[in-house]
Design an enzyme around this catalytic site. Structure first.
Site, mmCIF file in Angstrom:
data_model
loop_
_atom_site.group_PDB
_atom_site.id
_atom_site.type_symbol
_atom_site.label_atom_id
_atom_site.label_comp_id
_atom_site.label_asym_id
_atom_site.label_seq_id
_atom_site.Cartn_x
_atom_site.Cartn_y
_atom_site.Cartn_z
ATOM 1 N N ASN A 52 27.988 32.771 28.743
ATOM 2 C CA ASN A 52 29.148 33.654 28.714
ATOM 3 C C ASN A 52 30.325 32.794 29.167
ATOM 4 O O ASN A 52 30.548 32.620 30.356
ATOM 5 C CB ASN A 52 28.872 34.823 29.668
ATOM 6 C CG ASN A 52 30.016 35.804 29.727
ATOM 7 O OD1 ASN A 52 31.071 35.593 29.146
ATOM 8 N ND2 ASN A 52 29.796 36.887 30.462
ATOM 9 N N ARG B 131 27.795 35.063 24.421
ATOM 10 C CA ARG B 131 28.647 36.240 24.423
ATOM 11 C C ARG B 131 29.969 35.842 23.755
ATOM 12 O O ARG B 131 30.622 34.882 24.170
ATOM 13 C CB ARG B 131 28.914 36.681 25.857
ATOM 14 C CG ARG B 131 29.806 37.882 25.899
ATOM 15 C CD ARG B 131 30.038 38.320 27.304
ATOM 16 N NE ARG B 131 30.744 39.582 27.305
ATOM 17 C CZ ARG B 131 31.018 40.266 28.401
ATOM 18 N NH1 ARG B 131 30.630 39.802 29.556
ATOM 19 N NH2 ARG B 131 31.668 41.391 28.338
ATOM 20 N N HIS C 121 33.542 45.412 25.832
ATOM 21 C CA HIS C 121 32.428 45.709 26.760
ATOM 22 C C HIS C 121 31.205 46.251 26.023
ATOM 23 O O HIS C 121 30.379 46.973 26.599
ATOM 24 C CB HIS C 121 32.850 46.727 27.848
ATOM 25 C CG HIS C 121 33.748 46.130 28.894
ATOM 26 N ND1 HIS C 121 34.881 46.748 29.355
ATOM 27 C CD2 HIS C 121 33.661 44.966 29.565
ATOM 28 C CE1 HIS C 121 35.465 45.990 30.262
ATOM 29 N NE2 HIS C 121 34.748 44.896 30.406
ATOM 30 N N ARG D 30 44.981 43.450 35.036
ATOM 31 C CA ARG D 30 45.546 43.885 33.745
ATOM 32 C C ARG D 30 46.125 45.292 33.870
ATOM 33 O O ARG D 30 45.570 46.135 34.575
ATOM 34 C CB ARG D 30 44.459 43.864 32.673
ATOM 35 C CG ARG D 30 44.078 42.462 32.239
ATOM 36 C CD ARG D 30 42.912 42.479 31.269
ATOM 37 N NE ARG D 30 41.717 41.907 31.863
ATOM 38 C CZ ARG D 30 40.498 41.986 31.337
ATOM 39 N NH1 ARG D 30 40.313 42.611 30.195
ATOM 40 N NH2 ARG D 30 39.471 41.444 31.939
ATOM 41 N N MET E 105 38.681 45.367 44.477
ATOM 42 C CA MET E 105 38.598 46.743 44.962
ATOM 43 C C MET E 105 38.108 46.826 46.412
ATOM 44 O O MET E 105 38.600 47.621 47.202
ATOM 45 C CB MET E 105 37.700 47.573 44.039
ATOM 46 C CG MET E 105 37.590 49.018 44.411
ATOM 47 S SD MET E 105 39.199 49.860 44.469
ATOM 48 C CE MET E 105 39.442 50.282 42.750
ATOM 49 N N ARG E 106 37.138 45.967 46.733
ATOM 50 C CA ARG E 106 36.634 45.994 48.115
ATOM 51 C C ARG E 106 37.766 45.713 49.112
ATOM 52 O O ARG E 106 37.913 46.398 50.118
ATOM 53 C CB ARG E 106 35.547 44.934 48.291
ATOM 54 C CG ARG E 106 34.226 45.512 48.692
ATOM 55 C CD ARG E 106 33.162 44.467 48.712
ATOM 56 N NE ARG E 106 33.334 43.505 47.610
ATOM 57 C CZ ARG E 106 32.416 42.624 47.264
ATOM 58 N NH1 ARG E 106 31.289 42.570 47.915
ATOM 59 N NH2 ARG E 106 32.612 41.790 46.270
ATOM 60 N N GLY F 5 30.805 46.257 38.684
ATOM 61 C CA GLY F 5 30.811 46.029 40.136
ATOM 62 C C GLY F 5 31.322 47.227 40.923
ATOM 63 O O GLY F 5 30.722 47.617 41.930
ATOM 64 N N ILE F 6 32.427 47.829 40.478
ATOM 65 C CA ILE F 6 33.006 48.965 41.205
ATOM 66 C C ILE F 6 32.168 50.222 40.956
ATOM 67 O O ILE F 6 31.830 50.957 41.884
ATOM 68 C CB ILE F 6 34.479 49.186 40.768
ATOM 69 C CG1 ILE F 6 35.321 47.960 41.119
ATOM 70 C CG2 ILE F 6 35.039 50.456 41.385
ATOM 71 C CD1 ILE F 6 36.731 47.963 40.527
ATOM 72 N N GLU G 230 24.367 42.533 30.853
ATOM 73 C CA GLU G 230 24.799 42.054 29.533
ATOM 74 C C GLU G 230 23.955 40.874 29.065
ATOM 75 O O GLU G 230 23.727 40.699 27.868
ATOM 76 C CB GLU G 230 26.288 41.672 29.608
ATOM 77 C CG GLU G 230 27.162 42.915 29.754
ATOM 78 C CD GLU G 230 28.452 42.684 30.512
ATOM 79 O OE1 GLU G 230 28.461 41.908 31.485
ATOM 80 O OE2 GLU G 230 29.467 43.278 30.125
HETATM 81 P P1 ADP Z 1 33.275 41.175 36.368
HETATM 82 O O1 ADP Z 1 34.009 42.122 35.469
HETATM 83 O O2 ADP Z 1 34.046 39.926 36.675
HETATM 84 O O3 ADP Z 1 31.822 40.954 36.004
HETATM 85 P P2 ADP Z 1 32.200 42.840 38.498
HETATM 86 O O4 ADP Z 1 31.535 43.785 37.559
HETATM 87 O O5 ADP Z 1 31.354 41.987 39.380
HETATM 88 O O6 ADP Z 1 33.272 41.928 37.794
HETATM 89 O O7 ADP Z 1 33.161 43.744 39.442
HETATM 90 C C1 ADP Z 1 33.993 43.163 40.394
HETATM 91 C C2 ADP Z 1 34.673 44.279 41.191
HETATM 92 O O8 ADP Z 1 33.678 45.067 41.855
HETATM 93 C C3 ADP Z 1 35.629 43.774 42.262
HETATM 94 O O9 ADP Z 1 36.826 44.513 42.242
HETATM 95 C C4 ADP Z 1 34.856 44.050 43.545
HETATM 96 O O10 ADP Z 1 35.696 44.257 44.649
HETATM 97 C C5 ADP Z 1 34.148 45.329 43.163
HETATM 98 N N1 ADP Z 1 33.076 45.634 44.100
HETATM 99 C C6 ADP Z 1 31.906 44.996 44.281
HETATM 100 N N2 ADP Z 1 31.203 45.559 45.289
HETATM 101 C C7 ADP Z 1 31.955 46.580 45.775
HETATM 102 C C8 ADP Z 1 31.804 47.552 46.817
HETATM 103 N N3 ADP Z 1 30.721 47.583 47.576
HETATM 104 N N4 ADP Z 1 32.785 48.450 46.997
HETATM 105 C C9 ADP Z 1 33.900 48.431 46.233
HETATM 106 N N5 ADP Z 1 34.106 47.547 45.233
HETATM 107 C C10 ADP Z 1 33.153 46.634 45.016
#
Ligand code: ADP
Length: 382
Positions: A8, A86, A174, A234, A277-278, A321-322, A370
């Site tokens: 990827n 990908r 996606h 974005r 987001m974290r 992730g979120i 993925e």
């Molecule tokens: P990508 O699109 O690069 O693959 P991810 O799917 O890993 O990214 O998502 C990344 C996002 O997920 C970041 O904004 C990160 O802060 C958020 N994230 C991961 N774990 C948590 C959590 N426990 N609480 C809130 N947000 C989280």
């Protein structure tokens, strides 16, 4: 042992996984980051072991070689017989994985103007893999493919028709993630898999897809990966009049606007703090709270729109992730959505259970994968 490699390749990173060619879970996975800088770094996960190594300045071809060195070191006696890539854009043509012949590569290069920040890097990864493994099968898997048969009303913009004919369409992205989630839903809930589903893929990039009987009928991303939901950096959906204003009154050119919309907007732009987001959840500043409020507002708004085109809602899936990890974001998205049959179970939500609702519509958390979608496509081709 014969293995397959999934790649990827992004602008500054290459993520990879190694799978047995026949069947089974990943043997190793990792990524090389900061390609193009002086501080490249590779992370390699194998069993319970994780190594991180600085690799200095590296380009895409050098990065791939470095990945191959690591695979050679950790997985001795493995022979890579196929590589799955990908590829963000399959254009209007490709609705399924393709063997990457020279003809297909030429066609894919024609889609570079449609995804200038992703497609050239994806194809650079393919070329590097072709020169490293001239005898291996090379398969391309497209993020647009899952949406290729969505209805015309979701495919077009209300512009003069010649633009549609030259490829100015809503492609949706996606797709590998939606493909995985759809397949997983079919395994765990046969009834839901044939129903009305909305999947919210909430990662650094974010989009939502309306899926009817396993097929995409609408998505928030359109011509580019900018449309729809706000993301880490974005903007998401924007009135096109804003672009005219930026050009006419701020004197911005396309490079500056591209930078603004892809790299400086979204959660980062609104919070003035972070795209992560974290970090925003922990910060608690008025601006980070507003960024989160806008984010969840737009998800709820799109959820309502998607339920409208689906004629109701049976299942809502969170992933990315979120979506996978943020109890708070899931709760805020579901708040006030009782009219759609959504009733969140706070305890299940806090425990990240796979079903987090008690109402008529089922709310699920499905960790997406993925890479396995790419690996399956390669195995099918092998
Ligand atoms: P990508 O699109 O690069 O693959 P991810 O799917 O890993 O990214 O998502 C990344 C996002 O997920 C970041 O904004 C990160 O802060 C958020 N994230 C991961 N774990 C948590 C959590 N426990 N609480 C809130 N947000 C989280």
């Amino acid at each position: 042992m014969s293995v397959l490699l999934t790649l990827n390749a992004g602008s500054s990173s290459i993520k990879f996984s190694v799978y047995p060619a026949g069947d089974g879970a990943a043997l190793a996975h990792g990524q090389i980051e900061r390609i193009g800088s002086d501080e490249g770094r590779i992370e390699f996960n194998h069993g319970n072991q994780q190594t991180r190594t600085d690799v200095g300045p590296v380009d895409h071809a050098g990065a791939l070689n470095r990945i191959l060195d690591e695979i050679g070191t950790h997985l001795k006696r493995s022979k890579i017989i196929a590589v799955g890539h990908r590829i963000v854009h399959g254009g209007p043509d490709f609705d399924a994985p393709q063997q990457l012949t020279p003809e297909v590569m030429t066609r894919l290069a024609e889609f570079e103007p449609l995804a200038p920040l992703h497609q050239p890097h994806n194809l650079a990864g393919v070329r590097a893999a072709m020169s490293a493994f001239p005898d291996a099968l090379q398969i391309g898997c497209f993020d647009t493919a899952f949406h290729r048969h969505h209805p015309w009303v979701n495919d077009t913009f209300a512009l003069p028709r010649k633009y549609y004919d030259q490829g100015v369409r809503r492609y949706g992205f996606h797709g590998l993630s939606y493909d995985f989630v759809t397949g997983r839903l079919a395994e765990i809930d046969h009834h839901a898999a044939h129903g009305r589903t909305v999947v919210a893929h909430l990662g650094n990039g974010a989009s939502m897809c309306a899926i009817l009987d396993g097929k995409s009928i609408g998505s928030t991303m359109g011509f580019s990966a900018l449309d729809g939901l706000p993301m880490g950096t974005r903007s998401g959906q924007l009135d096109p009049g804003v672009l005219l204003y930026l050009m006419d009154h701020e004197g911005m050119d396309s490079t500056q606007i591209t930078n603004l919309l892809y790299k400086e907007s979204g959660l980062l732009g609104l919070s003035g703090l972070s795209n992560d987001m974290r970090t925003l959840q922990e910060a608690g500043t008025p601006e980070s709270e507003q960024a989160i409020a806008y984010y969840t507002f737009r998800i709820r708004r799109e959820l309502g729109a998607m339920a409208a085109i689906l004629g109701g809602l049976d299942t809502l899936v969170f992933c990315g992730g979120i979506g996978e990890h943020s109890t708070r974001i899931r709760a805020e998205v579901c708040k006030g959505m009782e009219w759609l049959g959504i009733q969140l179970d706070p305890a299940a939500n806090a425990m990240h259970l796979s079903v987090i609702s008690t109402g008529r519509a089922t709310v699920r958390v499905i960790p997406t994968d993925e890479e396995i979608v790419i690996a399956r496509a390669v195995r099918a081709a092998l």
